[in-house]
Design a protein around this motif. Structure first.
Motif, mmCIF file in Angstrom:
data_model
loop_
_atom_site.group_PDB
_atom_site.id
_atom_site.type_symbol
_atom_site.label_atom_id
_atom_site.label_comp_id
_atom_site.label_asym_id
_atom_site.label_seq_id
_atom_site.Cartn_x
_atom_site.Cartn_y
_atom_site.Cartn_z
ATOM 1 N N UNK A 81 58.189 25.121 4.142
ATOM 2 C CA UNK A 81 58.616 26.575 4.435
ATOM 3 C C UNK A 81 58.053 27.623 3.490
ATOM 4 N N UNK A 82 57.724 29.010 4.099
ATOM 5 C CA UNK A 82 57.461 29.996 3.587
ATOM 6 C C UNK A 82 58.475 30.468 2.593
ATOM 7 N N UNK A 83 58.525 30.458 1.281
ATOM 8 C CA UNK A 83 59.600 31.003 0.320
ATOM 9 C C UNK A 83 59.109 32.541 0.038
ATOM 10 N N UNK A 84 59.644 33.419 1.088
ATOM 11 C CA UNK A 84 59.127 34.681 0.842
ATOM 12 C C UNK A 84 59.718 35.515 -0.227
ATOM 13 N N UNK A 85 58.881 36.050 -1.120
ATOM 14 C CA UNK A 85 59.239 36.613 -2.629
ATOM 15 C C UNK A 85 58.937 38.167 -2.660
ATOM 16 N N UNK A 86 60.026 38.770 -3.103
ATOM 17 C CA UNK A 86 59.848 40.018 -3.634
ATOM 18 C C UNK A 86 60.287 40.357 -5.057
ATOM 19 N N UNK A 87 60.550 39.242 -6.019
ATOM 20 C CA UNK A 87 60.982 39.433 -7.321
ATOM 21 C C UNK A 87 60.070 38.632 -8.126
ATOM 22 N N UNK A 88 60.172 38.863 -9.516
ATOM 23 C CA UNK A 88 59.505 38.223 -10.623
ATOM 24 C C UNK A 88 60.651 38.042 -11.671
ATOM 25 N N UNK A 89 61.220 36.996 -11.812
ATOM 26 C CA UNK A 89 62.427 36.940 -12.578
ATOM 27 C C UNK A 89 62.074 36.460 -14.050
ATOM 28 N N UNK A 90 61.242 35.830 -14.336
ATOM 29 C CA UNK A 90 60.954 35.177 -15.518
ATOM 30 C C UNK A 90 60.498 36.242 -16.736
ATOM 31 N N UNK A 91 60.657 36.040 -17.915
ATOM 32 C CA UNK A 91 60.346 36.599 -18.950
ATOM 33 C C UNK A 91 58.969 36.560 -19.248
ATOM 34 N N UNK A 92 58.559 35.280 -19.414
ATOM 35 C CA UNK A 92 57.273 35.043 -19.873
ATOM 36 C C UNK A 92 55.986 34.946 -18.975
ATOM 37 N N UNK A 93 56.246 34.872 -17.520
ATOM 38 C CA UNK A 93 55.489 34.880 -16.553
ATOM 39 C C UNK A 93 55.873 35.794 -15.501
ATOM 40 N N UNK A 94 54.777 36.529 -14.902
ATOM 41 C CA UNK A 94 55.085 37.530 -13.769
ATOM 42 C C UNK A 94 54.199 37.438 -12.510
#
Length: 281
Positions: A81-94
């Motif tokens: 499935x395509x995991x549609x993404x509009x956020x970047x939650x992690x502190x050390x990788x964006x």
């Protein structure tokens, strides 16, 4: 009269088939976030090969997307499935968007960390606090769908990272429209969420709790979603305020998904593993 009799027999066979299906326990085990990290790629495909995962969700915007594509092409039987993404939650990788969408990014051009305002993050760290534009969301989602389908042609469905489609009805309607347009719709009617272990269960007790909850399942169709990965040095760097033990947490998910004890419960109860492709059929 004979035709009527034969028709009744035929309808009876169909009804019996549906009745038999209703007596089964079907579980769709979904592995999210493939493409996010090398450790996630390994954990997801290991959970498919050696465990109970039947559907894997691919993130087109992430750094390890190319490796994920290579792995999935080597495993054409895996439901993707395509995991549609509009956020970047992690502190050390964006992660950045694939398109120009200034209303969806921070001052550095990265996706906002959160969908909704979160007390663990500074102000203006979520989509909900931005002046988001629906047309920019549409162009970005189309780009993600296109990129994923070009590289993995057998994609059957979509899913949503961090539930951004619930932010506003207009976004939910947009996602539904795109799913129809690209043939990613799946009928999930009657699919119930399965609570594998709950939030308050210590990591070390997950296999036991998962097995106990499997034993309690009644006939029906269920969905369980989690994030398998390897607990490696790479994952030790992954976290954000409020969630720091990501490597250990997701390493334990892989342990549950590949556990022999878990697989024995499946066999004992006759639980059938299904995928989103099965639901489409």
């Amino acid at each position: 009269m004979k035709k009527v009799f034969l028709s009744l027999i035929f309808l009876g066979i169909i009804f019996f088939g549906f009745a038999q299906q209703d007596q089964k326990i079907c579980l769709l085990v979904r592995a999210d976030d493939m493409g996010s990290f090398h450790a996630a790629n390994v954990g997801c495909i290991q959970s498919y090969h050696e465990g109970i995962v039947r559907s894997i969700e691919l993130m087109p915007v992430c750094s390890w997307f190319p490796e994920a594509v290579k792995i999935l092409k080597e495993n054409p039987g895996c439901d993707v499935g395509i995991h549609l993404t509009l956020t970047s939650e992690w502190s050390n990788v964006k992660w950045r968007p694939l398109t120009h969408c200034p209303s969806l990014v921070d001052q550095d051009g990265y996706f906002f960390p959160m969908v909704w305002k979160n007390e663990n993050f500074p102000p203006c760290s979520s989509i909900s606090e931005s002046d988001w534009k629906l047309e920019e969301i549409e162009q970005e989602l189309r780009a993600q769908i296109y990129l994923a389908m070009v590289h993995v042609p057998n994609i059957s469905h979509y899913s949503i990272h961090m539930g951004f489609d619930g932010l506003d009805p207009k976004i939910g309607e947009l996602v539904d429209k795109l799913a129809k347009e690209y043939g990613l719709e799946v009928n999930t009617e009657g699919l119930q969420y399965f609570v594998g272990w709950g939030k308050d269960i210590p990591i070390e007790q997950r296999i036991e709790q998962f097995c106990e909850n499997l034993e309690k399942l009644l006939p029906g169709k269920y969905l369980f979603v989690e994030h398998p990965a390897e607990d490696t040095k790479e994952m030790e760097t992954v976290g954000h305020p409020g969630y720091q033990n990501v490597g250990k947490d997701r390493g334990e998910v892989t342990r549950v998904f590949t556990s022999e004890k878990v697989k024995q419960v499946f066999q004992k109860k006759g639980i059938k593993l299904i995928s989103y492709s099965d639901l489409k059929e």
